[in-house]
Design a protein around this motif. Structure first.
Motif, PDB file in Angstrom:
ATOM      1  N   ASN A  57     -10.863 -56.920  51.123  1.00 52.52           N
ATOM      2  CA  ASN A  57     -11.967 -56.577  52.023  1.00 52.52           C
ATOM      3  C   ASN A  57     -13.170 -57.441  51.662  1.00 52.52           C
ATOM      4  O   ASN A  57     -13.511 -57.570  50.492  1.00 52.52           O
ATOM      5  N   VAL A  71     -25.411 -55.042  54.862  1.00 53.55           N
ATOM      6  CA  VAL A  71     -24.037 -55.426  55.201  1.00 53.55           C
ATOM      7  C   VAL A  71     -23.919 -55.480  56.724  1.00 53.55           C
ATOM      8  O   VAL A  71     -24.138 -54.476  57.406  1.00 53.55           O
ATOM      9  N   ILE A  72     -23.594 -56.634  57.231  1.00 55.47           N
ATOM     10  CA  ILE A  72     -23.531 -56.830  58.686  1.00 55.47           C
ATOM     11  C   ILE A  72     -22.155 -56.453  59.224  1.00 55.47           C
ATOM     12  O   ILE A  72     -22.020 -55.966  60.339  1.00 55.47           O
ATOM     13  N   GLY A  73     -21.159 -56.694  58.424  1.00 58.50           N
ATOM     14  CA  GLY A  73     -19.796 -56.382  58.854  1.00 58.50           C
ATOM     15  C   GLY A  73     -18.841 -56.532  57.696  1.00 58.50           C
ATOM     16  O   GLY A  73     -19.186 -57.133  56.674  1.00 58.50           O
ATOM     17  N   THR A  74     -17.671 -55.956  57.846  1.00 60.40           N
ATOM     18  CA  THR A  74     -16.636 -56.139  56.839  1.00 60.40           C
ATOM     19  C   THR A  74     -15.386 -56.681  57.518  1.00 60.40           C
ATOM     20  O   THR A  74     -15.121 -56.395  58.689  1.00 60.40           O
ATOM     21  N   GLN A 143     -22.942 -54.299  70.263  1.00 61.91           N
ATOM     22  CA  GLN A 143     -22.788 -52.840  70.216  1.00 61.91           C
ATOM     23  C   GLN A 143     -23.551 -52.255  69.032  1.00 61.91           C
ATOM     24  O   GLN A 143     -24.183 -51.199  69.139  1.00 61.91           O
ATOM     25  N   GLN A 144     -23.486 -52.954  67.890  1.00 64.66           N
ATOM     26  CA  GLN A 144     -24.220 -52.458  66.719  1.00 64.66           C
ATOM     27  C   GLN A 144     -25.722 -52.449  66.990  1.00 64.66           C
ATOM     28  O   GLN A 144     -26.430 -51.547  66.579  1.00 64.66           O
ATOM     29  N   ASP A 147     -27.408 -49.375  68.681  1.00 65.72           N
ATOM     30  CA  ASP A 147     -27.692 -48.174  67.889  1.00 65.72           C
ATOM     31  C   ASP A 147     -27.311 -46.927  68.695  1.00 65.72           C
ATOM     32  O   ASP A 147     -28.124 -46.027  68.895  1.00 65.72           O
ATOM     33  N   TYR A 149     -25.696 -44.376  68.122  1.00 70.52           N
ATOM     34  CA  TYR A 149     -25.714 -43.053  67.490  1.00 70.52           C
ATOM     35  C   TYR A 149     -27.126 -42.595  67.153  1.00 70.52           C
ATOM     36  O   TYR A 149     -27.317 -41.574  66.505  1.00 70.52           O
TER      37      TYR A 149
ATOM     38  N   GLY B 149     -16.542 -43.482  63.606  1.00 66.58           N
ATOM     39  CA  GLY B 149     -17.660 -44.366  63.301  1.00 66.58           C
ATOM     40  C   GLY B 149     -18.974 -43.624  63.371  1.00 66.58           C
ATOM     41  O   GLY B 149     -19.131 -42.676  64.138  1.00 66.58           O
ATOM     42  N   SER B 150     -19.922 -44.062  62.560  1.00 69.70           N
ATOM     43  CA  SER B 150     -21.260 -43.475  62.623  1.00 69.70           C
ATOM     44  C   SER B 150     -22.294 -44.572  62.396  1.00 69.70           C
ATOM     45  O   SER B 150     -21.959 -45.728  62.139  1.00 69.70           O
ATOM     46  N   ARG B 151     -23.546 -44.155  62.502  1.00 69.82           N
ATOM     47  CA  ARG B 151     -24.639 -45.113  62.340  1.00 69.82           C
ATOM     48  C   ARG B 151     -24.660 -45.692  60.918  1.00 69.82           C
ATOM     49  O   ARG B 151     -24.817 -46.872  60.719  1.00 69.82           O
ATOM     50  N   VAL B 177     -18.975 -47.811  59.755  1.00 67.52           N
ATOM     51  CA  VAL B 177     -20.381 -47.513  60.049  1.00 67.52           C
ATOM     52  C   VAL B 177     -21.022 -48.766  60.631  1.00 67.52           C
ATOM     53  O   VAL B 177     -20.572 -49.892  60.381  1.00 67.52           O
ATOM     54  N   ASP B 178     -22.068 -48.548  61.426  1.00 65.88           N
ATOM     55  CA  ASP B 178     -22.745 -49.688  62.051  1.00 65.88           C
ATOM     56  C   ASP B 178     -23.525 -50.519  61.038  1.00 65.88           C
ATOM     57  O   ASP B 178     -23.620 -51.739  61.161  1.00 65.88           O
ATOM     58  N   HIS B 179     -24.132 -49.834  60.079  1.00 67.37           N
ATOM     59  CA  HIS B 179     -24.967 -50.528  59.095  1.00 67.37           C
ATOM     60  C   HIS B 179     -24.789 -49.853  57.745  1.00 67.37           C
ATOM     61  O   HIS B 179     -24.596 -48.642  57.678  1.00 67.37           O
ATOM     62  N   ALA B 180     -24.900 -50.664  56.693  1.00 74.34           N
ATOM     63  CA  ALA B 180     -24.787 -50.087  55.348  1.00 74.34           C
ATOM     64  C   ALA B 180     -25.401 -51.047  54.340  1.00 74.34           C
ATOM     65  O   ALA B 180     -25.635 -52.219  54.649  1.00 74.34           O
ATOM     66  N   GLY B 186     -16.814 -48.954  52.249  1.00 77.52           N
ATOM     67  CA  GLY B 186     -15.924 -48.872  53.406  1.00 77.52           C
ATOM     68  C   GLY B 186     -16.217 -49.966  54.420  1.00 77.52           C
ATOM     69  O   GLY B 186     -16.905 -50.953  54.139  1.00 77.52           O
ATOM     70  N   ARG B 187     -15.715 -49.747  55.614  1.00 77.38           N
ATOM     71  CA  ARG B 187     -15.867 -50.756  56.663  1.00 77.38           C
ATOM     72  C   ARG B 187     -17.258 -50.707  57.286  1.00 77.38           C
ATOM     73  O   ARG B 187     -17.854 -49.628  57.410  1.00 77.38           O
ATOM     74  N   VAL B 188     -17.720 -51.856  57.724  1.00 75.72           N
ATOM     75  CA  VAL B 188     -18.922 -51.957  58.540  1.00 75.72           C
ATOM     76  C   VAL B 188     -18.521 -52.664  59.828  1.00 75.72           C
ATOM     77  O   VAL B 188     -17.972 -53.765  59.803  1.00 75.72           O
ATOM     78  N   GLY B 189     -18.787 -52.008  60.940  1.00 74.60           N
ATOM     79  CA  GLY B 189     -18.400 -52.567  62.239  1.00 74.60           C
ATOM     80  C   GLY B 189     -18.340 -51.438  63.239  1.00 74.60           C
ATOM     81  O   GLY B 189     -18.686 -50.292  62.922  1.00 74.60           O
ATOM     82  N   VAL B 190     -17.905 -51.746  64.442  1.00 76.62           N
ATOM     83  CA  VAL B 190     -17.915 -50.736  65.502  1.00 76.62           C
ATOM     84  C   VAL B 190     -16.542 -50.078  65.649  1.00 76.62           C
ATOM     85  O   VAL B 190     -15.520 -50.632  65.228  1.00 76.62           O
ATOM     86  N   VAL B 191     -16.537 -48.907  66.275  1.00 81.35           N
ATOM     87  CA  VAL B 191     -15.315 -48.102  66.379  1.00 81.35           C
ATOM     88  C   VAL B 191     -14.157 -48.848  67.071  1.00 81.35           C
ATOM     89  O   VAL B 191     -13.017 -48.761  66.603  1.00 81.35           O
TER      90      VAL B 191
END
Lengths: 154, 279
Positions: A57, A71-74, A143-144, A147, A149, B149-151, B177-180, B186-191
């Motif tokens: 990862n 963190v922008i993405g994984t 999409q991120q 926001d 949520y 997924g969450s914010r 999650v969208d941001h971290a 864990g993963r960061v990204g969209v559902v």
């Protein structure tokens, strides 16, 4: 080399790739391992390698002074890391850090660019595979940004 | 699809808050018991109208186990005057309750299929009763996956249950999650990006999707791209529900009243309407 070629062509990014193209690509490729916390690349370094994650990862991060990196993405197994090797000035815009023990193929960017330039069939094949990934990531980033949520009405 | 309701569906019945669990900074789960009688049965996906006396009434999905006849569980986010008052309830507080109302997740019809349960944000709460049902009857289903997924990490609901579900061998759980910050491993990204992370047979899969409408639209696009048919996708719609019995029209969504015909609707029934700004 045969093993590297077989493994490389087994990566989802190269699904159904013409084996002749695979034989060309493998000359630019190498096997890599990253320990947790190790950086694949850092912001502003030359973007001289294209990574295909086999296992593990990787977090794309943006360093911000005075606060933890964002963190922008994984990206995980079967995904690719890095696009800045594709476009001048060939420098990374983000940090890429292994979150877990990570194995990846690295493809030398200058080698790959030269081969794409010399063989447009190969170049077009790469473009057809890279573009959907890049568009998908752009749409995900949008999409991120939405926001969705967040609190309604704010 | 409607479960039995209180004799007069317009008359709130007094229910007492038995317990409060804080889920996140602005989300709580309330255990409610009726002052008289016992909770009526409900189906996963149904909702109640909860009334904070003197303040107002809001629709809140049932988030507890449909097999637990001892109480109702509602998970509430404090976003306005009414939900804020309900979320501020303490054990002993009496709230008004109407319902359960509305349609249900088609968990019985999904038997024999792989099932994808896809939630965004607070959308995990209306899906949790379906998850309880599916896990209690896991032998009836093919592969079971929960995508959530969450914010950010702090906004994830039901931490302990997510951890337990992740430890089960009969289901897959993928969370993003969208941001971290880097403390999140864990993963960061969209559902929608989770869809290709789990194993399922798209020709034999039922998907249940709940979350913000934008998240639903992108998720359904991802399911379509993966080969899941529109009539195997079910979504929970959110509209301005007031009467909850299809009379007042506040929640009208084209030819449907979301309170009565939904909130759970088959995607093929509403696909054309979801993209229409004018509805």
């Amino acid at each position: 080399m045969e093993t590297l070629e077989r493994l490389l062509l087994g990566h989802p990014f190269f699904t159904d790739l013409d084996p002749a193209i695979g034989r060309i690509l493998v000359g630019c490729a190498r096997n890599l391992r990253f320990a947790p916390g190790e950086f694949l690349f850092r912001e502003n370094e030359p973007a001289n390698e294209f990574f295909l994650v086999r296992e593990g990862n990787v977090a794309l991060e943006l360093h911000v002074p005075g606060r933890p990196p964002l963190v922008i993405g994984t990206l995980g197994a079967g995904e690719i890391v890095g696009a800045s090797w594709l476009v001048p000035p060939y420098r990374w815009n983000f940090d890429a850090r292994a979150v877990a023990a990570t194995r990846a193929f690295g493809i030398d960017a200058a080698c790959l660019r030269d081969k794409c330039e010399a063989d447009h069939h190969l170049g077009y094949e790469m473009m057809k595979r890279l573009l959907p990934v890049m568009v998908g990531r752009m749409q995900a980033a949008r999409q991120q940004l939405l926001d969705v949520y967040g609190h309604p009405g704010t | 699809m409607n479960a039995s309701v209180a004799p007069d569906p317009m008359l709130p019945q007094p229910w007492r808050v038995q317990a409060v669990r804080r889920e996140t900074a602005d989300v709580v789960s309330l255990d409610l018991v009726p002052l008289a009688g016992a909770p009526m049965p409900f189906k996963p996906g149904q909702f109640n109208m909860l009334y904070a006396f003197g303040i107002g009434e809001v629709p809140v999905s049932l988030s507890g186990d449909p097999a637990d006849a001892s109480r109702f569980v509602h998970t509430v986010r404090a976003v306005g005057a009414v939900s804020g008052a309900i979320a501020a309830a303490t054990p002993g507080t009496v709230l008004g309750l109407r319902g359960p109302f509305g349609s249900a997740w088609p968990v019985a019809a999904a038997a024999g299929h792989d099932i994808l349960i896809i939630a965004g944000g607070l959308g995990l709460a209306p899906l949790r009763p379906a998850i309880y049902h599916v896990l209690a009857n896991s032998e009836r289903f093919g592969r079971i996956a929960v995508l959530y997924g969450s914010r950010g990490p702090a906004e994830l609901l039901f931490h302990d249950e997510l951890a337990r579900w992740r430890g089960r061998l009969d289901m897959e759980v993928e969370i993003t999650v969208d941001h971290a910050d880097p403390s999140w491993h864990g993963r960061v990204g969209v559902v929608p990006g989770l869809i290709d992370k789990v194993a399922f047979d798209p020709k034999n899969t039922v998907a249940l999707v709940c979350g913000p409408e934008v998240m639903i639209r992108f998720t359904v696009a991802g399911l379509r791209a993966a080969g899941v048919a529109d009539d195997h996708v079910h979504v929970s719609m959110e509209r301005n529900m007031k009467c909850a019995v299809g009379l007042c029209g506040h929640c009208q969504f084209g030819p449907d009243f979301v309170c009565k015909d939904g909130a759970v609707l088959a995607y093929d029934r509403i696909a054309a309407r979801l993209a229409a700004r004018e509805i």
